[in-house]
Write an enzyme that holds these catalytic residues in place. Sequence first.
Site: not given
Length: 244
Positions: A8, A59, A86, A151-152, A155
């Site tokens: 990215g 992808n 990233n 998302y959390v 990560k």
Amino acid sequence: MRNVLVTGSAKRVGKCIQQHFAALGDRVWIHYNHSESAAQALVAELRADGVTAECIQANISQRDEVNRMFEQIHSTSGPLDVLVNNVGLYLCGDLLEYPEADFEQTIQTNLLGAYYCIQSALTQMRSGANIINIGYSGLSSLAAQPDSAAYVISKLGLLSLTKSYAVALGPKGIRCNMVSPGQLNNSVDLPEGFDQMAPLKRAGTPDDIAQLVTFLCSDKASYITGQNIDVAGGYMLELQDHLP
């Protein structure tokens, strides 16, 4: 000259990181999925400055595309010295109404995509190589975030993966760390008046992130592995200090 891939890296933070590696004289691979024109423009800009730069598309949520990407890098320029994961898909929404497809895509991209990249990179990495995973500030608080749960979770999983790879790869001379940005001046959800919220009284910049990433990949950081470092100007420290 090191061989560097930042996923990215056609735009935003990823672009800035590659610009910093390019300034150090490294060979940089500008990865993109959909942003082809931005990637090609960055490569042209870097080449005009005498940098060895290449575009590459994949992808990263698809294992076969990741394999193809790393095979192309290796056949063109040899073993990879630095991998920066990233790419981060950020799809917010009420957890109780959150589409399953968005949840699955977030985990597939942010967590499994990074795993695919690391696994493929390890087939060509040598002692002295570095892996940097990009997280987000606040991972250590474990506070509930129902509007960004997928998302959390992705990560948090990436943080655990970072530490696990650091232990597994240490004997091979390969280091793995995480850099976690706080609110940046180009964040899509930068709170109004943020410069008064952070102890350092400003939002972060992509340069702040890139400087730490390049430092962690340098000989000056040769004894640092398995760490997650917030680059957030002290934001959320007070919240974390009051958590049980």
